[in-house]
Design an enzyme around this catalytic site. Structure first.
Site, PDB file in Angstrom:
ATOM      1  N   THR A 888       0.813  -1.228   0.000  1.00 56.03           N
ATOM      2  CA  THR A 888       0.000   0.000   0.000  1.00 56.03           C
ATOM      3  C   THR A 888       0.843   1.273   0.000  1.00 56.03           C
ATOM      4  O   THR A 888       0.386   2.324  -0.454  1.00 56.03           O
ATOM      5  CB  THR A 888      -0.938   0.025   1.219  1.00 56.03           C
ATOM      6  OG1 THR A 888      -0.152  -0.073   2.419  1.00 56.03           O
ATOM      7  CG2 THR A 888      -1.920  -1.131   1.152  1.00 56.03           C
ATOM      8  N   CYS A 889       2.059   1.200   0.531  1.00 60.30           N
ATOM      9  CA  CYS A 889       2.894   2.405   0.556  1.00 60.30           C
ATOM     10  C   CYS A 889       3.309   2.833  -0.847  1.00 60.30           C
ATOM     11  O   CYS A 889       3.720   3.978  -1.061  1.00 60.30           O
ATOM     12  CB  CYS A 889       4.142   2.180   1.416  1.00 60.30           C
ATOM     13  SG  CYS A 889       3.753   1.812   3.140  1.00 60.30           S
TER      14      CYS A 889
END
Length: 919
Positions: A888-889
């Site tokens: 997700t980063c």
């Protein structure tokens, strides 16, 4: 005479250092500066003037060096012939440039030389040239004992007006020389009685009659120049030995030593009015570069401290502004006709726009003049004038022309409508009102209307930008005067109203073009265009948002003083744990601290993705019914309103403040929340009043009854009083809507008042404490005046993002690694996404990016750990039996090399359905 050589001996800096060293002796300093001024004044006209000036220097050399053989004088003459032959007509420019460079170097590193320019000197040169204005020649000769007047008198010389580099150097020198004026003026006004008679023509004997012996190089002014110390001790803190001399000079009119004559205290020079007007001439005579403009503002700032000078300068500026406005009218008529005849923007090019394009155009000059008026009377200028003069002043003036037109809009934002105007701001309002520009703005408006109606003409509007900015500057105080502040006369009141009407009419009529210009050049909102935020119907949402973020993060260095905001929370108790963590933090710590979140018993390392997950989980917990903080809207069951009965939770008010902080922090950090509120609550956040139509979201049936009341005669139909009955946990309470309201009946005459009061009770008074605590936390992060530029629909977009997912936009902003757009797996992926319903698409987006919301700008503005990070699909080289995984980063989805569409779709659905929570 070295200044006349084709190439100065050795390095130019060596000559400058030599001249600087010669200035250590006060008598030599006076003679040297006088010679340089003589060359600059008498030798900057033409080639013959240069020859004459050089001859005078040669005669002085013969007179002072009696033992020097005559043959030496022939060397410079031959050199002068060489430079004349090589440079031709540029010789006067070259000699003037060298003189200015030398003088600038000297005043930069020799404080006493700055003072020399502000004192009278008998041995100074006279203003020998004729002057076109009657009476000025006599006045100039009388006052030419001041070297600074000699410099100012050069401002109307064509050699400087036509050469931007020379004008820049001259204004730079003047801005430096005039720095002590504010100190001198202040001290002179404080010691008028004690200093009477302290200045006379004998002043000129001060520095010149001092010892001619070579002075100590390390501290020349301390030993031999007490009068100069009187000023410069306050303009330079780097010379501590001057403090005592300055202090002593305040208490006595002379400072004497055993070896020197008495020295008078330095007083402000007398600058003739025509010299003050010449400074304004710099703004309008020719092309004025940004540096020249900056130095000119600094010169005007210093000169304005002299008695009566600001009024003289202002009068000249106003005259120039009106004259320029009148000249532009004819140019606009011509342009309007050309625009009318043109079919497209291609027909309006080159020569047609020549009168508006260059920096020497009339509209550019008008903008500079108006900005200067603005700068002279702005609050920023006043604070600068009143600032301590003991602080060291840097070489370059701290005046940024780009900031000149920011002053008023920022003041408006800080103070809001109706904030008290300073005396100077009232004066500048009257100045703007006195300018007869109504016809100018109307003709500009007609041109913009034509531009909007025809294709490919936005470049013409861009060319007219200085004129549009001029309108913004003149209208910058629109709405500032409070209603309680009475106009000085009916005429000024009518003028103020017409100015306000002009601004709103102009901006509303041309909102499309103005928004396009701001969108193409967002930096415009840092200047005069920021005034547009005060007409909320003008700016479109994306431009408002850009301005909002620009202002919100203006002081980015503040964040460096705050460390990481570490949060360790349990996922199932994320609300309580986060509340406990942030409860002991200040608003600034939360606002500027960088969040770093860790969920207990989870391995995720926060590089941005875990924080996004925390915001999403927390947003869901805010609306948990167990906390009783919010209740869903009766109309759509999707939006939330503060719960009037939240008092069942003993800590409810502190929780509301916490929720306000979280939403404010999400906005500040650019995070989107799955948090949707009723329109009335958005209005409370924006500080706007609610009305009966907002009741629809809370109680549709009650809203319909209010509408019926308003639209029908209620005589003998309803029996109501100005009171309401509440029922909290079985306890009934009668609340009056107005004093003794329970005994006042609602009639057809007062029904509108009843509707207004009952709406206020249900939407505001009933949840007053909850709203106040929420806003207390929210405003710790987001200033109220900034958020108020949005309407309630725009605020929802700001908090929650776009609710719809555009698959084409998503696909067009996706990057691939070890796959290509034509790979079977990628084709199958987009086929699967199109087959998903809206909820499944949101889950997929949340699985990969940490949030189910799309940024306001679309997928092209997806944020990752390093800023903007597009959606990415990488090939997973492991077994096809594995599920897709996400980072997700980095907005990254790893897809194994599945063998068919059905396998990819089923594995993807399984991953987003079962693997969306946790790291």
């Amino acid at each position: 005479r070295l200044l006349f050589l084709p190439q100065p001996l050795g390095n130019k800096n060596l000559l400058h250092k030599l001249l600087l060293n010669l200035c250590e002796n006060s008598k030599t300093r006076g003679e040297l500066i006088s010679m340089l001024l003589s060359v600059l004044f008498d030798g900057s006209g033409d080639v013959s003037a240069v020859d004459k000036s050089f001859a005078q220097m040669s005669l002085k050399a013969k007179g002072t060096q009696k033992g020097t053989p005559r043959r030496q004088s022939s060397v410079p003459n031959s050199s002068l012939a060489q430079i004349t032959q090589a440079a031709g007509e540029n010789v006067p420019n070259l000699i003037a440039q060298r003189c200015l460079e030398a003088l600038t170097y000297i005043v930069t590193y020799n404080e006493a030389s700055v003072t020399y320019f502000l004192m009278e000197h008998d041995n100074n040169i006279g203003l020998k040239r004729s002057n076109s204005r009657k009476g000025k020649e006599k006045q100039a000769k009388t006052l030419s004992k001041y070297p600074v007047v000699i410099l100012l008198s050069l401002l109307d010389r064509q050699v400087f007006i036509k050469n931007t580099a020379l004008m820049d150097q001259l204004m730079h020198l003047l801005s430096f020389v005039l720095r002590p004026l504010s100190t001198l003026t202040k001290k002179d006004s404080n010691n008028t009685a004690g200093d009477s008679g302290g200045q006379s023509n004998d002043n000129s004997n001060g520095p010149v009659t001092q010892s001619t012996n070579t002075e100590n190089h390390s501290a020349p002014e301390t030993n031999n120049d007490p009068p100069q110390n009187n000023v410069n001790s306050e303009t330079n803190n780097n010379i501590p030995s001057r403090a005592s001399a300055s202090e002593a000079s305040r208490n006595q009119t002379t400072v004497s030593t055993s070896s020197e004559p008495a020295q008078p205290i330095l007083k402000p020079p007398v600058i003739p009015d025509y010299c003050l007007r010449l400074v304004v001439n710099v703004l309008t005579a020719g092309e004025c570069t940004s540096n020249t403009f900056k130095y000119t503002l600094s010169v005007i700032q210093h000169l304005s401290t002299l008695s009566g000078a600001r009024d003289v300068i202002t009068s000249e500026l106003v005259d120039r502004a009106q004259s320029l406005g009148n000249d532009i009218l004819d140019d606009l008529d011509e342009l309007a006709q050309i625009l009318q005849d043109a079919d497209t923007g291609v027909d309006v090019q080159g020569v047609t726009l020549a009168k508006f394009s260059p920096s020497s155009s009339q509209q550019a000059k008008l903008l500079r003049v108006l900005k200067t008026i603005d700068y002279m009377y702005s609050r920023k200028q006043q604070s600068a004038t009143n600032a301590s003069t003991n602080a060291q002043v840097s070489l370059a003036p701290t005046v940024d022309p780009d900031e000149v037109d920011v002053v008023a809009p920022r003041t408006l934002l800080d103070g809001g409508r109706g904030s008290k105007l300073t005396e100077d701001e009232e004066k500048v309002m009257r100045i703007y009102d006195s300018l007869n520009f109504t016809e100018l703005w109307k003709k500009l408006g007609r041109c913009l209307t034509t531009i909007h109606e025809k294709p490919d003409m936005i470049h013409v509007a861009t060319v007219l930008l200085p004129l549009i900015e001029s309108l913004m500057v003149v209208c910058k105080y629109v709405g500032m005067a409070p209603s309680t502040q009475k106009a000085t006369s009916s005429e000024s009141q009518a003028s103020s109203e017409s100015m306000e009407e002009l601004f709103f009419t102009f901006t509303e009529d041309h909102r499309k073009i103005l928004n396009t210009m701001v969108r193409n050049n967002p930096s415009l909102m840092s200047g005069s265009f920021s005034l547009l935020v005060h007409n909320p119907k003008i700016l479109e949402f994306d431009n408002k948002r850009n301005y909002f973020n620009q202002q919100l993060h203006k002081r980015t260095n503040t964040r460096d003083h705050y460390g990481t905001l570490q949060l360790n929370v349990r996922r199932q108790y994320v609300f309580e744990d986060s509340y406990q963590n942030l409860q002991r933090r200040t608003g600034d710590e939360i606002k500027y601290g960088k969040l770093s979140v860790r969920f207990y018993e989870e391995e995720g390392v926060d590089a941005g993705g875990v924080t996004r997950e925390w915001f999403q989980v927390l947003a869901r917990q805010m609306f948990n019914e167990n906390y009783a903080l919010f209740k869903t809207s009766a109309a759509d069951r999707l939006t939330y309103q503060p719960n009037r009965a939240s008092g069942a939770n003993p800590e409810h008010l502190l929780f509301f403040k916490f929720v306000g902080r979280v939403i404010g922090k999400a906005i500040y950090d650019g995070r989107l929340l799955d948090a949707y509120f009723t329109r009335s609550f958005y209005k409370h956040i924006l500080g706007k009043p609610v009305d009966y139509r907002d009741v629809e979201a809370i109680d549709l049936e009650y809203y319909n009854s209010l509408v019926w009341m308003l639209n029908n005669d209620i005589t003998n139909v309803v029996e109501l009083t100005f009171s309401v009955v509440t029922n909290d946990f079985g306890e009934e309470k009668v609340i009056d809507l107005k004093p003794n309201g329970r005994n006042i009946s609602v009639t057809d005459e007062n029904k509108r008042e009843y509707v207004m009061l009952v709406t206020e009770q249900r939407l505001t008074s009933a949840i007053k404490d909850q709203i106040e605590h929420f806003l207390a936390g929210f405003h710790e992060i987001i200033p109220a005046h900034l958020i108020s530029i949005f309407n309630e629909q725009e605020l929802e977009l700001l908090i929650s993002g776009m609710p719809d997912i555009d698959i084409d936009d998503w696909k067009n902003n996706t990057e691939y690694q070890n796959y290509t757009a034509s790979s079977p797996q990628i084709q199958w992926f987009w086929r699967a996404v199109r087959s998903f319903d809206q909820e499944e698409r949101a889950k997929l987006l949340q699985f990969v990016t940490g949030t189910s919301k799309v940024p306001l700008e679309g997928f092209s503005a997806l944020q990752g750990v390093h800023g903007v990070q597009k959606f990415q699909i990488h090939k997973d080289f492991s077994s096809p039996d594995r599920l897709p995984s996400a980072h997700t980063c980095f907005n990254q989805l790893d897809i194994p090399e599945y063998e068919d569409y059905e396998q990819l779709r089923s594995q993807l659905l399984l991953a987003i359905s079962e693997g969306t929570t946790g790291f």
